[in-house]
Design a protein around this motif. Structure first.
Motif, PDB file in Angstrom:
ATOM      1  N   ARG A 227      64.913  42.650  22.040  1.00 56.99           N
ATOM      2  CA  ARG A 227      65.483  41.308  22.222  1.00 56.99           C
ATOM      3  C   ARG A 227      64.919  40.333  21.198  1.00 56.99           C
ATOM      4  NH1 ARG A 227      63.805  36.902  25.444  1.00 56.99           N
ATOM      5  NH2 ARG A 227      61.939  38.104  25.908  1.00 56.99           N
ATOM      6  N   THR A 228      63.645  40.517  20.803  1.00 54.02           N
ATOM      7  CA  THR A 228      62.990  39.557  19.912  1.00 54.02           C
ATOM      8  C   THR A 228      62.429  40.191  18.643  1.00 54.02           C
ATOM      9  OG1 THR A 228      60.943  39.819  21.189  1.00 54.02           O
ATOM     10  CG2 THR A 228      62.378  37.986  21.796  1.00 54.02           C
ATOM     11  N   SER A 229      62.534  41.509  18.497  1.00 50.26           N
ATOM     12  CA  SER A 229      61.967  42.203  17.343  1.00 50.26           C
ATOM     13  C   SER A 229      63.028  43.080  16.690  1.00 50.26           C
ATOM     14  CB  SER A 229      60.773  43.072  17.762  1.00 50.26           C
ATOM     15  OG  SER A 229      59.767  42.290  18.369  1.00 50.26           O
ATOM     16  N   ARG A 263      70.118  40.141  19.910  1.00 51.07           N
ATOM     17  CA  ARG A 263      68.774  39.582  19.827  1.00 51.07           C
ATOM     18  C   ARG A 263      68.788  38.120  20.189  1.00 51.07           C
ATOM     19  NH1 ARG A 263      66.042  40.281  14.379  1.00 51.07           N
ATOM     20  NH2 ARG A 263      64.274  39.588  15.627  1.00 51.07           N
ATOM     21  N   SER A 264      67.670  37.649  20.687  1.00 52.14           N
ATOM     22  CA  SER A 264      67.558  36.212  21.041  1.00 52.14           C
ATOM     23  C   SER A 264      67.425  35.378  19.782  1.00 52.14           C
ATOM     24  CB  SER A 264      66.337  35.990  21.924  1.00 52.14           C
ATOM     25  OG  SER A 264      66.452  36.701  23.123  1.00 52.14           O
TER      26      SER A 264
END
Length: 264
Positions: A227-229, A263-264
């Motif tokens: 989600r963040t990487s 992704r965020s």
């Protein structure tokens, strides 16, 4: 001539299920926005639940399994199932359904892909009032929602847990922070057991070896990390030799590439 909807009550958004659970509707749509990292601690519902995340990632735990639910997937939770949910930047569009209306509902949780049509129906339904018009458009949408759910395909975004609390505790901790340096010896030492006895007991309860479980768990745990990487960052974090090897293992396990997750 078009006529306005007879519904004058407010939509069911950001309310507690208990406040509307006894409304005489087989399907109750509820939309809820959660704070990042909010945990819905262990609980159960009288109704079956179709829990859809329009944004973010949900981590759904039952007594014997953990499920990762990315954006645009949903988890079907049987009525009466004890579960806990961690919300990572999530806005949900849930359906709470009378068990008698869905005798075909799975007996265990299942993560499913959500079709574009079902997604649009969910977005429409959460603007209904709790006592929506069964004979009008709202009732037709509610009926169509159930028809569409029966057509969904499961996605194996989960890992099983051993039955005993001490082994399950090790596994839950590993899913929260997967460490490639952990070995069977590490876990055996934490439980004051010999490695052989620990491995034998783990295999008996989980059905697979501890090493095989950790391999599967790292793939499952990669879903919220993605989600963040980037894929490259997650592959390195989880001990894969290259992004390609991680992508191949992920795709083989779940049927889609990690790069397709938003992704965020």
């Amino acid at each position: 001539m078009f006529r306005e909807s007879a519904t004058t009550l407010p939509p069911v958004r950001n309310v507690q299920l208990d406040d509307v659970d006894r409304v005489a509707r087989a399907v109750l749509p509820i939309g809820t926005d959660y704070a990042s990292g909010q945990v819905l601690d262990w609980h159960r519902h009288r109704r079956a639940q179709f829990l859809y995340g329009a944004t973010g990632v949900m981590i759904v735990e039952t007594d014997d399994e953990t499920w990762m639910v990315p954006t645009d997937r949903a988890v079907l939770i049987p009525a009466g199932t004890r579960h806990r949910v961690t919300m990572l930047d999530v806005s949900t569009r849930s359906l709470y359904i009378e068990p008698d209306a869905v005798p075909w509902w799975p007996r265990r949780c299942a993560v499913v892909d959500v079709t574009p049509l079902l997604r649009e129906l969910l977005l429409v339904a959460v603007d209904f009032a709790a006592e929506y018009d069964l004979a009008g458009r709202e009732g037709a949408v509610a009926a169509l929602l159930l028809h569409e759910i029966t057509r969904l395909s499961p996605v194996p975004l989960h890992v099983g847990l051993p039955s005993s609390p001490d082994l399950a505790g090790l596994c839950r901790a590993y899913l929260a922070d997967p460490d490639v340096q952990v070995t069977n010896e590490t876990w055996a030492r934490r439980l004051a057991m010999s490695e052989r006895a620990f491995t034998r007991r783990f295999r008996r309860e989980a059905g697979i070896s501890p090493a095989a479980w950790r391999t599967r768990a790292r793939l499952v745990a990669s879903v919220p990390l993605l989600r963040t990487s980037t894929v490259t960052q997650v592959a390195s974090r989880l001990g894969y030799s290259s992004p390609a090897s991680f992508t191949a293992a992920f795709s083989r396990a779940f049927g889609f590439a990690p790069s397709t997750l938003p992704r965020s």
